[in-house]
Design a protein around this motif. Structure first.
Motif, PDB file in Angstrom:
ATOM      1  N   ASP A  55      23.026  92.056  61.804  1.00 24.49           N
ATOM      2  CA  ASP A  55      22.751  92.265  63.233  1.00 24.49           C
ATOM      3  C   ASP A  55      23.266  91.098  64.079  1.00 24.49           C
ATOM      4  O   ASP A  55      23.781  91.304  65.175  1.00 24.49           O
ATOM      5  CB  ASP A  55      21.257  92.476  63.466  1.00 24.49           C
ATOM      6  CG  ASP A  55      20.758  93.789  62.862  1.00 24.49           C
ATOM      7  OD1 ASP A  55      21.586  94.682  62.578  1.00 24.49           O
ATOM      8  OD2 ASP A  55      19.532  93.901  62.656  1.00 24.49           O
ATOM      9  N   THR A  56      23.131  89.878  63.583  1.00 23.23           N
ATOM     10  CA  THR A  56      23.624  88.705  64.302  1.00 23.23           C
ATOM     11  C   THR A  56      25.145  88.738  64.412  1.00 23.23           C
ATOM     12  O   THR A  56      25.712  88.413  65.462  1.00 23.23           O
ATOM     13  CB  THR A  56      23.180  87.410  63.585  1.00 23.23           C
ATOM     14  OG1 THR A  56      21.745  87.386  63.547  1.00 23.23           O
ATOM     15  CG2 THR A  56      23.689  86.172  64.287  1.00 23.23           C
ATOM     16  N   ALA A  57      25.819  89.144  63.349  1.00 25.15           N
ATOM     17  CA  ALA A  57      27.287  89.206  63.354  1.00 25.15           C
ATOM     18  C   ALA A  57      27.803  90.347  64.223  1.00 25.15           C
ATOM     19  O   ALA A  57      28.921  90.275  64.742  1.00 25.15           O
ATOM     20  CB  ALA A  57      27.803  89.360  61.933  1.00 25.15           C
ATOM     21  N   ASP A  58      27.020  91.393  64.410  1.00 22.33           N
ATOM     22  CA  ASP A  58      27.425  92.555  65.210  1.00 22.33           C
ATOM     23  C   ASP A  58      27.317  92.197  66.689  1.00 22.33           C
ATOM     24  O   ASP A  58      26.424  92.643  67.402  1.00 22.33           O
ATOM     25  CB  ASP A  58      26.551  93.756  64.859  1.00 22.33           C
ATOM     26  CG  ASP A  58      26.991  95.038  65.542  1.00 22.33           C
ATOM     27  OD1 ASP A  58      28.115  95.083  66.069  1.00 22.33           O
ATOM     28  OD2 ASP A  58      26.188  95.996  65.549  1.00 22.33           O
ATOM     29  N   ALA A  59      28.263  91.395  67.157  1.00 24.02           N
ATOM     30  CA  ALA A  59      28.220  90.830  68.513  1.00 24.02           C
ATOM     31  C   ALA A  59      28.202  91.899  69.601  1.00 24.02           C
ATOM     32  O   ALA A  59      27.545  91.737  70.629  1.00 24.02           O
ATOM     33  CB  ALA A  59      29.397  89.891  68.720  1.00 24.02           C
ATOM     34  N   GLY A  61      27.028  94.971  69.270  1.00 20.46           N
ATOM     35  CA  GLY A  61      25.916  95.889  69.084  1.00 20.46           C
ATOM     36  C   GLY A  61      26.316  97.311  68.739  1.00 20.46           C
ATOM     37  O   GLY A  61      25.549  98.249  68.951  1.00 20.46           O
ATOM     38  N   SER A  62      27.505  97.479  68.162  1.00 19.43           N
ATOM     39  CA  SER A  62      28.006  98.821  67.857  1.00 19.43           C
ATOM     40  C   SER A  62      27.434  99.412  66.570  1.00 19.43           C
ATOM     41  O   SER A  62      27.630 100.583  66.292  1.00 19.43           O
ATOM     42  CB  SER A  62      29.531  98.790  67.749  1.00 19.43           C
ATOM     43  OG  SER A  62      29.922  98.016  66.621  1.00 19.43           O
ATOM     44  N   GLY A  63      26.769  98.603  65.781  1.00 21.60           N
ATOM     45  CA  GLY A  63      26.244  99.090  64.506  1.00 21.60           C
ATOM     46  C   GLY A  63      27.235  98.959  63.374  1.00 21.60           C
ATOM     47  O   GLY A  63      26.968  99.381  62.254  1.00 21.60           O
ATOM     48  N   GLY A  64      28.380  98.367  63.649  1.00 15.20           N
ATOM     49  CA  GLY A  64      29.399  98.144  62.630  1.00 15.20           C
ATOM     50  C   GLY A  64      30.137  96.848  62.920  1.00 15.20           C
ATOM     51  O   GLY A  64      30.127  96.355  64.049  1.00 15.20           O
ATOM     52  N   LEU A  65      30.738  96.284  61.895  1.00 16.96           N
ATOM     53  CA  LEU A  65      31.461  95.026  62.055  1.00 16.96           C
ATOM     54  C   LEU A  65      32.964  95.256  61.991  1.00 16.96           C
ATOM     55  O   LEU A  65      33.457  95.898  61.059  1.00 16.96           O
ATOM     56  CB  LEU A  65      31.073  94.031  60.958  1.00 16.96           C
ATOM     57  CG  LEU A  65      29.594  93.666  60.830  1.00 16.96           C
ATOM     58  CD1 LEU A  65      29.407  92.610  59.755  1.00 16.96           C
ATOM     59  CD2 LEU A  65      29.028  93.201  62.145  1.00 16.96           C
ATOM     60  N   VAL A  66      33.664  94.757  62.993  1.00 17.81           N
ATOM     61  CA  VAL A  66      35.128  94.732  62.943  1.00 17.81           C
ATOM     62  C   VAL A  66      35.520  93.444  62.222  1.00 17.81           C
ATOM     63  O   VAL A  66      34.672  92.613  61.896  1.00 17.81           O
ATOM     64  CB  VAL A  66      35.753  94.816  64.354  1.00 17.81           C
ATOM     65  CG1 VAL A  66      35.461  96.165  65.002  1.00 17.81           C
ATOM     66  CG2 VAL A  66      35.280  93.689  65.229  1.00 17.81           C
ATOM     67  N   VAL A  67      36.811  93.255  61.986  1.00 20.71           N
ATOM     68  CA  VAL A  67      37.275  92.122  61.194  1.00 20.71           C
ATOM     69  C   VAL A  67      36.758  90.791  61.740  1.00 20.71           C
ATOM     70  O   VAL A  67      36.258  89.953  60.989  1.00 20.71           O
ATOM     71  CB  VAL A  67      38.814  92.125  61.099  1.00 20.71           C
ATOM     72  CG1 VAL A  67      39.322  90.871  60.407  1.00 20.71           C
ATOM     73  CG2 VAL A  67      39.307  93.360  60.364  1.00 20.71           C
ATOM     74  N   GLY A  68      36.871  90.569  63.037  1.00 26.03           N
ATOM     75  CA  GLY A  68      36.416  89.303  63.615  1.00 26.03           C
ATOM     76  C   GLY A  68      34.934  89.055  63.408  1.00 26.03           C
ATOM     77  O   GLY A  68      34.514  87.936  63.113  1.00 26.03           O
TER      78      GLY A  68
END
Length: 102
Positions: A55-59, A61-68
């Motif tokens: 959740d912290t990395a999901d800057a 708030g989309s519910g998914g992580l992109v590469v960055g």
């Protein structure tokens, strides 16, 4: 004949273990091809990832992580260089500041 079969079986198991250690790409983990890694997709390859870390990395708030965002979870592969201390002479220091050997 049994020795050949056992040897081939052992080689097959060793090969499987070697393939299991190959790096996994973002696309390999993104099983739904959304362009983002969900928490569930990451849990398959990163079982000790906590929901709070995700959740912290999901800057955005989309519910998914992109590469960055994923890269923000991972420490850099190369450690940062250690800054030299003042009492350690450097090669480019003037000769009068380098302590004499004792």
């Amino acid at each position: 004949m049994h020795k050949i079969a056992l040897t081939l079986a052992a080689l097959g198991l060793a090969t499987t273990a070697a393939f299991a250690q190959t790096p996994t790409t973002f696309a390999d983990v993104d099983t739904d091809t959304s362009g983002e890694l969900s928490f569930a997709e990451l849990q398959v390859v990163w079982s000790d990832l906590a929901q709070a870390e995700f959740d912290t990395a999901d800057a955005d708030g989309s519910g998914g992580l992109v590469v960055g965002e994923l890269n923000s979870l991972q420490p850099p592969a190369v450690p940062a260089p250690v800054a030299p201390t003042l009492d350690v002479p450097t090669l480019d220091a003037p000769p009068d500041t380098v302590p004499a050997p004792q």
